[in-house]
Every structure is written in structure tokens, then in C-alpha cells.
Design a protein around this motif. Structure first.
Motif, PDB file in Angstrom:
ATOM      1  N   UNK A  96      -0.625  11.109  24.994  1.00  0.00           N
ATOM      2  CA  UNK A  96      -0.383  11.728  24.251  1.00  0.00           C
ATOM      3  C   UNK A  96      -1.551  11.443  22.831  1.00  0.00           C
ATOM      4  N   UNK A  97      -1.596  11.850  22.259  1.00  0.00           N
ATOM      5  CA  UNK A  97      -3.090  11.444  20.783  1.00  0.00           C
ATOM      6  C   UNK A  97      -3.141   9.751  20.742  1.00  0.00           C
ATOM      7  N   UNK A  98      -4.264   9.136  20.868  1.00  0.00           N
ATOM      8  CA  UNK A  98      -4.752   7.978  20.271  1.00  0.00           C
ATOM      9  C   UNK A  98      -5.724   7.676  19.443  1.00  0.00           C
ATOM     10  N   UNK A  99      -6.288   7.202  18.797  1.00  0.00           N
ATOM     11  CA  UNK A  99      -6.612   7.244  17.495  1.00  0.00           C
ATOM     12  C   UNK A  99      -7.433   5.667  17.506  1.00  0.00           C
ATOM     13  N   UNK A 100      -8.398   5.744  17.714  1.00  0.00           N
ATOM     14  CA  UNK A 100      -9.439   4.288  17.765  1.00  0.00           C
ATOM     15  C   UNK A 100     -10.444   4.306  16.318  1.00  0.00           C
ATOM     16  N   UNK A 101      -9.201   4.398  15.665  1.00  0.00           N
ATOM     17  CA  UNK A 101     -10.274   3.025  14.593  1.00  0.00           C
ATOM     18  C   UNK A 101     -11.702   2.755  14.261  1.00  0.00           C
ATOM     19  N   UNK A 102     -11.630   1.902  15.148  1.00  0.00           N
ATOM     20  CA  UNK A 102     -13.053   1.055  15.254  1.00  0.00           C
ATOM     21  C   UNK A 102     -12.731   0.162  14.097  1.00  0.00           C
ATOM     22  N   UNK A 103     -14.257  -0.208  13.358  1.00  0.00           N
ATOM     23  CA  UNK A 103     -14.508  -0.786  12.172  1.00  0.00           C
ATOM     24  C   UNK A 103     -13.818  -0.193  11.364  1.00  0.00           C
ATOM     25  N   UNK A 104     -13.543   1.125  11.367  1.00  0.00           N
ATOM     26  CA  UNK A 104     -13.186   1.659   9.590  1.00  0.00           C
ATOM     27  C   UNK A 104     -11.722   1.249   9.089  1.00  0.00           C
ATOM     28  N   UNK A 105     -10.738   0.531   9.965  1.00  0.00           N
ATOM     29  CA  UNK A 105      -9.490   0.105  10.110  1.00  0.00           C
ATOM     30  C   UNK A 105      -9.655  -0.647  10.904  1.00  0.00           C
ATOM     31  N   UNK A 106     -10.183  -1.778  10.913  1.00  0.00           N
ATOM     32  CA  UNK A 106     -10.318  -3.151  11.440  1.00  0.00           C
ATOM     33  C   UNK A 106      -8.558  -3.763  11.928  1.00  0.00           C
ATOM     34  N   UNK A 107      -8.002  -3.691  11.194  1.00  0.00           N
ATOM     35  CA  UNK A 107      -6.685  -4.290  10.408  1.00  0.00           C
ATOM     36  C   UNK A 107      -5.625  -3.601  10.838  1.00  0.00           C
TER      37      UNK A 107
ATOM     38  N   UNK B 125      -1.149  14.614  10.296  1.00  0.00           N
ATOM     39  CA  UNK B 125      -1.384  15.754  10.884  1.00  0.00           C
ATOM     40  C   UNK B 125      -1.346  16.217  12.275  1.00  0.00           C
ATOM     41  N   UNK B 126      -1.898  15.042  13.269  1.00  0.00           N
ATOM     42  CA  UNK B 126      -1.362  15.229  14.661  1.00  0.00           C
ATOM     43  C   UNK B 126      -0.821  14.684  14.789  1.00  0.00           C
ATOM     44  N   UNK B 127       0.332  13.577  14.329  1.00  0.00           N
ATOM     45  CA  UNK B 127       1.035  13.233  14.316  1.00  0.00           C
ATOM     46  C   UNK B 127       1.460  12.018  15.826  1.00  0.00           C
ATOM     47  N   UNK B 128      -0.277  11.230  15.477  1.00  0.00           N
ATOM     48  CA  UNK B 128      -0.084  10.651  16.582  1.00  0.00           C
ATOM     49  C   UNK B 128       0.255   9.042  16.429  1.00  0.00           C
ATOM     50  N   UNK B 129       0.998   9.279  17.961  1.00  0.00           N
ATOM     51  CA  UNK B 129       2.051   7.820  18.156  1.00  0.00           C
ATOM     52  C   UNK B 129       0.975   6.679  18.276  1.00  0.00           C
ATOM     53  N   UNK B 130       0.164   6.596  18.741  1.00  0.00           N
ATOM     54  CA  UNK B 130      -1.165   5.092  18.885  1.00  0.00           C
ATOM     55  C   UNK B 130      -1.909   5.602  18.151  1.00  0.00           C
ATOM     56  N   UNK B 131      -2.133   4.967  17.185  1.00  0.00           N
ATOM     57  CA  UNK B 131      -3.520   4.112  16.328  1.00  0.00           C
ATOM     58  C   UNK B 131      -3.673   3.063  16.748  1.00  0.00           C
ATOM     59  N   UNK B 132      -4.437   2.424  17.339  1.00  0.00           N
ATOM     60  CA  UNK B 132      -5.584   1.421  17.950  1.00  0.00           C
ATOM     61  C   UNK B 132      -6.112   0.669  16.718  1.00  0.00           C
ATOM     62  N   UNK B 133      -6.667  -0.029  16.058  1.00  0.00           N
ATOM     63  CA  UNK B 133      -7.326  -0.746  15.148  1.00  0.00           C
ATOM     64  C   UNK B 133      -8.163  -1.830  15.932  1.00  0.00           C
ATOM     65  N   UNK B 134      -9.590  -1.752  14.761  1.00  0.00           N
ATOM     66  CA  UNK B 134     -10.629  -2.671  16.052  1.00  0.00           C
ATOM     67  C   UNK B 134     -11.270  -3.896  16.183  1.00  0.00           C
ATOM     68  N   UNK B 135      -9.557  -4.473  15.146  1.00  0.00           N
ATOM     69  CA  UNK B 135      -9.467  -6.471  15.479  1.00  0.00           C
ATOM     70  C   UNK B 135      -8.740  -6.371  15.153  1.00  0.00           C
ATOM     71  N   UNK B 136      -7.752  -6.018  15.534  1.00  0.00           N
ATOM     72  CA  UNK B 136      -6.157  -6.660  15.239  1.00  0.00           C
ATOM     73  C   UNK B 136      -5.393  -7.059  16.294  1.00  0.00           C
TER      74      UNK B 136
END
Length: 234
Positions: free
Chosen positions: A164-175, A208-219
Motif C-alpha cells: 500500500x502507500x508508504x510515506x518517507x518523511x525524511x527530515x521533515x519528521x525525523x522521529x 486522508x490517504x489512510x497510510x499504513x506505513x510512515x517511515x521517519x528519517x532517523x528513528x
């Protein structure tokens, strides 16, 4: 066959900030038609003295080689921003087009923060694609403008056929702890207001997208539980 252009997502840890156990990471998107799209390139081979709090691990080139890819196999490098732990190997990918937010690239030209790495990111303009704001790069792969950490920072949205949809926040939200509507602005951050706005933008997108996996930049806590190359998400 996927309903969109994206087939697979690999995650790589290429270094660490040992004092804080913060992972330095890159990602690779592969498409149904055989394109290889790198998201960031990690630390430089020789870390300058002013960045001595970083430590290299198995670099992005070695990790790509372990799945049969050489630098010339990379078609596109999504450059989220030019910090030393994200753009350190850009120059190795001599056949790639670099995709970066126009605001960021233009700011970097005179910003001393990015000067030490200029030889990596300051590529010929015919190889750089400047984008303005949120941009669908191809079906299933969208760049999300998230200024704050730096002007013109970008996060990445990946739509995978199974995960499904994965969001890579990178350094916008590192943790992960910072991914909240109730967070306090960091008074030491000169762009705290923009950082907060980008966090809220990503929270809205995730809902809005009901994203199941949000990957934070440096967590580090999250990173230990993620699939890492040679494993992948599809």
C-alpha cells in the motif's frame, strides 16, 4: 502486474551518528519497467572534520552492488536536500537525473550549510530536474514539498502494489515522537513555523490517504523493525 509504476521499495542504513544511535539511511524504488530511483545517497566517502559526529557504515554503492546494481544503473536520484548525510555520494551516479526542489537548489548555491558538499550536488543543470512543490514523478511516486528543516526539503510518497502507500518523511519528521498535532515549536529552529506546517501537512496526508506505513528519517527504534536491503517492500 502492478496497477501503477512502482514495484518495490528497498531501505538501506549507510551510517550512524554513534553518540545518539541515529541511523543514516537511503532508499531505492524500482519500477515495473525496470527503472532504479535512488532516494538520497548518504554520507560522503571521506567525512569532513566539521561532521565528525557522523560515522560511515556499508555505503550506498556497496549495498546496491549486493543486489546486482552499479552506479550507472541508477536512472534518477531524488535529492530530498543537500545535507551531508543525504547527498554525500550524489556525484557517483553519473548517468542519473537529479530531482530536487527549485527553492532548495537555488538556496544551496549561496548557503554555507551546503558548501562542503558542493562537489557532490552541484551537477550540470542538464542533469538536474528542478520541481516546484508537490510533484508526481511517475505513477505511484510523488514528491511532497516539506520545507522547514531546510528550504525546499522534500518527502516522498510511494504507492506499492501489496504494502500500500508508504510515506518517507525524511527530515521533515525525523522521529516518530514528533509526528503529532500537539508538538511544540522548537524555538532554536529559525524555520520552526515552516517545520510545524510541514508536519501538519504530512499528518493530513497520512489521514486522508489512510497510510499504513510512515517511515521517519532517523528513528532508531522504528528502524530496527523495518525490512532492510536485501529485504524489500512490494
Amino acid at each position: 502486474m502492478s496497477h501503477n509504476g512502482v514495484k518495490r521499495l528497498y531501505l538501506m542504513q549507510v551510517g550512524i551518528m554513534p553518540d545518539y544511535q541515529i541511523p543514516i539511511v537511503c532508499a531505492l524504488v524500482q519500477t515495473e519497467d525496470g527503472k532504479n530511483i535512488l532516494i538520497d545517497s548518504g554520507l560522503p566517502e571521506a567525512i569532513p572534520e566539521e561532521a565528525s559526529d557522523f560515522e560511515n557504515g556499508q555505503d550506498v554503492i556497496e549495498q546496491l552492488a549486493s543486489i546486482g546494481l552499479a552506479p550507472e544503473d541508477i536512472d534518477t536520484v531524488i535529492s530530498t536536500h543537500y545535507d551531508i548525510d543525504h547527498a554525500g555520494r550524489h556525484a557517483a551516479f553519473t548517468r542519473a537525473q537529479y530531482v530536487v526542489q527549485r527553492v532548495h537548489h537555488e538556496d544551496a548555491a549561496s548557503n554555507p550549510r551546503f558548501a562542503a558538499l558542493r562537489a557532490q550536488w552541484d551537477q550540470p543543470m542538464e542533469r538536474i530536474r528542478l520541481v516546484d512543490g508537490d510533484t508526481e514523478l511517475l505513477p505511484g511516486l510523488t514528491l511532497i514539498e516539506t520545507s522547514g528543516h531546510v528550504p525546499g526539503h522534500q518527502s516522498v510518497l510511494v504507492r506499492l502494489p501489496r504494502t500500500g502507500t508508504v510515506l518517507l518523511t525524511i527530515d521533515a519528521v525525523p522521529f516518530a515522537a514528533g509526528f503529532t498535532r500537539n508538538g511544540q515549536e522548537d524555538a532554536s529552529n529559525p524555520d520552526a513555523e515552516a517545520t510545524r506546517a510541514s508536519t501538519l501537512k504530512l499528518l493530513d496526508l497520512a489521514e486522508r490517504e489512510q497510510i499504513g506505513l510512515v517511515i521517519f528519517g532517523h528513528d532508531q527504534a522504528q528502524w530496527t523493525g523495518l525490512n532492510k536491503l536485501p529485504q524489500f517492500y512490494e
